[in-house]
Design a protein around this motif. Structure first.
Motif, PDB file in Angstrom:
ATOM      1  N   TYR A 125      -0.264   0.367 -16.956  1.00 44.68           N
ATOM      2  CA  TYR A 125       0.009   1.617 -16.244  1.00 44.68           C
ATOM      3  C   TYR A 125       1.498   1.740 -15.945  1.00 44.68           C
ATOM      4  CZ  TYR A 125      -4.985   1.253 -15.087  1.00 44.68           C
ATOM      5  OH  TYR A 125      -6.349   1.134 -15.143  1.00 44.68           O
ATOM      6  N   SER A 126       1.995   2.952 -15.990  1.00 46.77           N
ATOM      7  CA  SER A 126       3.348   3.208 -15.507  1.00 46.77           C
ATOM      8  C   SER A 126       3.269   3.321 -13.979  1.00 46.77           C
ATOM      9  CB  SER A 126       3.880   4.527 -16.095  1.00 46.77           C
ATOM     10  OG  SER A 126       3.151   5.627 -15.546  1.00 46.77           O
ATOM     11  N   TRP A 127       4.411   3.292 -13.323  1.00 44.73           N
ATOM     12  CA  TRP A 127       4.429   3.470 -11.862  1.00 44.73           C
ATOM     13  C   TRP A 127       3.810   4.811 -11.488  1.00 44.73           C
ATOM     14  CZ3 TRP A 127       4.166   1.126  -7.557  1.00 44.73           C
ATOM     15  CH2 TRP A 127       4.483   1.771  -6.364  1.00 44.73           C
ATOM     16  N   ARG A 128       4.115   5.840 -12.248  1.00 45.96           N
ATOM     17  CA  ARG A 128       3.550   7.171 -11.976  1.00 45.96           C
ATOM     18  C   ARG A 128       2.017   7.141 -12.052  1.00 45.96           C
ATOM     19  NH1 ARG A 128       6.577  11.508 -14.861  1.00 45.96           N
ATOM     20  NH2 ARG A 128       7.693  11.519 -12.907  1.00 45.96           N
ATOM     21  N   GLU A 129       1.475   6.447 -13.052  1.00 48.15           N
ATOM     22  CA  GLU A 129       0.016   6.340 -13.176  1.00 48.15           C
ATOM     23  C   GLU A 129      -0.584   5.525 -12.026  1.00 48.15           C
ATOM     24  OE1 GLU A 129      -0.733   6.469 -17.973  1.00 48.15           O
ATOM     25  OE2 GLU A 129       0.260   4.683 -17.123  1.00 48.15           O
ATOM     26  N   ILE A 130       0.087   4.459 -11.631  1.00 54.72           N
ATOM     27  CA  ILE A 130      -0.387   3.655 -10.499  1.00 54.72           C
ATOM     28  C   ILE A 130      -0.428   4.509  -9.244  1.00 54.72           C
ATOM     29  CG2 ILE A 130       0.183   1.727  -8.962  1.00 54.72           C
ATOM     30  CD1 ILE A 130       1.277   0.267 -11.479  1.00 54.72           C
ATOM     31  N   VAL A 131       0.627   5.253  -8.987  1.00 52.77           N
ATOM     32  CA  VAL A 131       0.683   6.113  -7.804  1.00 52.77           C
ATOM     33  C   VAL A 131      -0.373   7.206  -7.883  1.00 52.77           C
ATOM     34  CG1 VAL A 131       2.115   7.820  -6.584  1.00 52.77           C
ATOM     35  CG2 VAL A 131       3.086   5.614  -7.248  1.00 52.77           C
ATOM     36  N   SER A 132      -0.615   7.758  -9.074  1.00 58.61           N
ATOM     37  CA  SER A 132      -1.631   8.808  -9.187  1.00 58.61           C
ATOM     38  C   SER A 132      -3.034   8.254  -8.919  1.00 58.61           C
ATOM     39  CB  SER A 132      -1.576   9.492 -10.555  1.00 58.61           C
ATOM     40  OG  SER A 132      -2.102   8.660 -11.558  1.00 58.61           O
ATOM     41  N   LYS A 133      -3.264   6.978  -9.238  1.00 55.87           N
ATOM     42  CA  LYS A 133      -4.580   6.381  -9.015  1.00 55.87           C
ATOM     43  C   LYS A 133      -4.735   5.806  -7.608  1.00 55.87           C
ATOM     44  CE  LYS A 133      -5.452   5.282 -13.848  1.00 55.87           C
ATOM     45  NZ  LYS A 133      -6.601   6.123 -14.063  1.00 55.87           N
ATOM     46  N   LEU A 134      -3.668   5.214  -7.054  1.00 53.39           N
ATOM     47  CA  LEU A 134      -3.761   4.542  -5.761  1.00 53.39           C
ATOM     48  C   LEU A 134      -3.121   5.325  -4.618  1.00 53.39           C
ATOM     49  CD1 LEU A 134      -2.903   0.881  -6.850  1.00 53.39           C
ATOM     50  CD2 LEU A 134      -5.162   1.851  -6.356  1.00 53.39           C
ATOM     51  N   GLY A 135      -2.336   6.335  -4.966  1.00 54.17           N
ATOM     52  CA  GLY A 135      -1.604   7.073  -3.942  1.00 54.17           C
ATOM     53  C   GLY A 135      -0.243   6.443  -3.711  1.00 54.17           C
ATOM     54  N   ASN A 136       0.640   7.183  -3.116  1.00 53.11           N
ATOM     55  CA  ASN A 136       1.984   6.701  -2.819  1.00 53.11           C
ATOM     56  C   ASN A 136       1.928   5.999  -1.469  1.00 53.11           C
ATOM     57  OD1 ASN A 136       4.657   6.182  -2.940  1.00 53.11           O
ATOM     58  ND2 ASN A 136       5.332   8.313  -2.755  1.00 53.11           N
ATOM     59  N   SER A 137       1.557   4.741  -1.493  1.00 52.74           N
ATOM     60  CA  SER A 137       1.232   4.005  -0.280  1.00 52.74           C
ATOM     61  C   SER A 137       2.345   3.059   0.135  1.00 52.74           C
ATOM     62  CB  SER A 137      -0.051   3.201  -0.487  1.00 52.74           C
ATOM     63  OG  SER A 137      -0.313   2.404   0.627  1.00 52.74           O
ATOM     64  N   ASP A 138       2.553   2.969   1.449  1.00 55.99           N
ATOM     65  CA  ASP A 138       3.501   1.983   1.964  1.00 55.99           C
ATOM     66  C   ASP A 138       2.848   0.601   2.067  1.00 55.99           C
ATOM     67  OD1 ASP A 138       1.802   2.359   4.120  1.00 55.99           O
ATOM     68  OD2 ASP A 138       3.414   2.498   5.587  1.00 55.99           O
ATOM     69  N   ARG A 139       1.593   0.485   1.654  1.00 55.77           N
ATOM     70  CA  ARG A 139       0.880  -0.799   1.652  1.00 55.77           C
ATOM     71  C   ARG A 139       0.972  -1.499   0.306  1.00 55.77           C
ATOM     72  NH1 ARG A 139      -4.826   1.086   2.443  1.00 55.77           N
ATOM     73  NH2 ARG A 139      -3.924   2.878   1.423  1.00 55.77           N
ATOM     74  N   LEU A 140       1.754  -0.967  -0.612  1.00 55.14           N
ATOM     75  CA  LEU A 140       1.768  -1.463  -1.989  1.00 55.14           C
ATOM     76  C   LEU A 140       3.184  -1.687  -2.486  1.00 55.14           C
ATOM     77  CD1 LEU A 140       0.037  -1.885  -4.635  1.00 55.14           C
ATOM     78  CD2 LEU A 140       0.585   0.502  -5.153  1.00 55.14           C
ATOM     79  N   VAL A 141       3.418  -2.870  -3.058  1.00 58.64           N
ATOM     80  CA  VAL A 141       4.674  -3.159  -3.755  1.00 58.64           C
ATOM     81  C   VAL A 141       4.334  -3.892  -5.046  1.00 58.64           C
ATOM     82  CG1 VAL A 141       6.125  -3.237  -1.679  1.00 58.64           C
ATOM     83  CG2 VAL A 141       5.095  -5.328  -2.534  1.00 58.64           C
ATOM     84  N   ILE A 142       5.298  -3.948  -5.947  1.00 63.81           N
ATOM     85  CA  ILE A 142       5.105  -4.633  -7.227  1.00 63.81           C
ATOM     86  C   ILE A 142       6.076  -5.796  -7.318  1.00 63.81           C
ATOM     87  CG2 ILE A 142       5.343  -4.433  -9.736  1.00 63.81           C
ATOM     88  CD1 ILE A 142       4.313  -1.617  -9.552  1.00 63.81           C
ATOM     89  N   LEU A 143       5.562  -6.922  -7.795  1.00 65.07           N
ATOM     90  CA  LEU A 143       6.354  -8.117  -8.034  1.00 65.07           C
ATOM     91  C   LEU A 143       6.163  -8.497  -9.495  1.00 65.07           C
ATOM     92  CD1 LEU A 143       8.053 -10.503  -6.918  1.00 65.07           C
ATOM     93  CD2 LEU A 143       5.878 -11.643  -6.410  1.00 65.07           C
TER      94      LEU A 143
END
Length: 184
Positions: A125-143
């Motif tokens: 998934y791209s970041w845009r796809e991740i955000v579209s599926k999970l929402g733009n959440s402050d509970r989520l970061v990527i490592l």
């Protein structure tokens, strides 16, 4: 007005990854004042002039799940026990089971307060796809894998503390709402 007793800390972390070596790496990094934690002690001491860093000595309680379904079961069990996880590190690819996005979606449906770090070398998934599926959440970061030990420590400290601060803020808001209702 009764305020429920809130924890003063929650350092419970769930690792969800199909690779046992990743679990071992997290345990080495977060398991105490040896290895990476000792290195963080040295870095903090040199940067801040502190000989005894409390942050590096935090004891994290680490549990492991090797598939998303198992991770969801552990989250549900932790809630039933009244001992929720503050943070989950979730791999993006875990064949043959759920991928990271599906796992996080189901976990957040069960426990909306858990903080999540997606750990991945490659994502479908791209970041845009991740955000579209999970929402733009402050509970989520990527490592990104391979990850740096200091980054894992920093994220663990920051995200578990954020979980705690959020819980306390929600309780304070609830107390204030009760006070307003009692005044009316």
């Amino acid at each position: 007005m009764t305020t429920r007793q809130l924890p003063s800390e929650n350092n419970r972390i769930l690792i969800i990854d199909d690779n046992p070596a990743i679990h071992s790496d997290f345990r080495k990094i977060l398991g105490g004042s040896t290895g990476a934690a000792a290195a963080l002690d040295d870095v903090l001491a040199s940067v801040f002039g502190e000989e005894d860093s409390k942050a590096a000595k935090t004891h994290f309680k680490i549990d492991s799940a090797y598939q998303g379904q198992e991770g969801l079961e552990k989250v549900a069990h932790s809630l039933d026990e009244g001992r929720p996880y503050a943070l989950a590190f979730v791999d993006m690819r875990m064949p043959p089971g759920w991928d990271g996005v599906e796992t996080i979606t189901r976990i957040w449906a069960k426990d909306a307060s858990i903080q999540v770090v997606i750990c991945t070398a490659y994502s479908d998934y791209s970041w845009r796809e991740i955000v579209s599926k999970l929402g733009n959440s402050d509970r989520l970061v990527i490592l990104k894998k391979p990850f740096d030990s200091i980054e894992v420590l920093q994220l663990s400290h920051a995200m578990t503390k954020k979980w705690l601060v959020t819980l306390h803020a929600e309780q304070k808001l609830e107390d204030l709402n009760q006070l307003v209702l009692a005044q009316n």
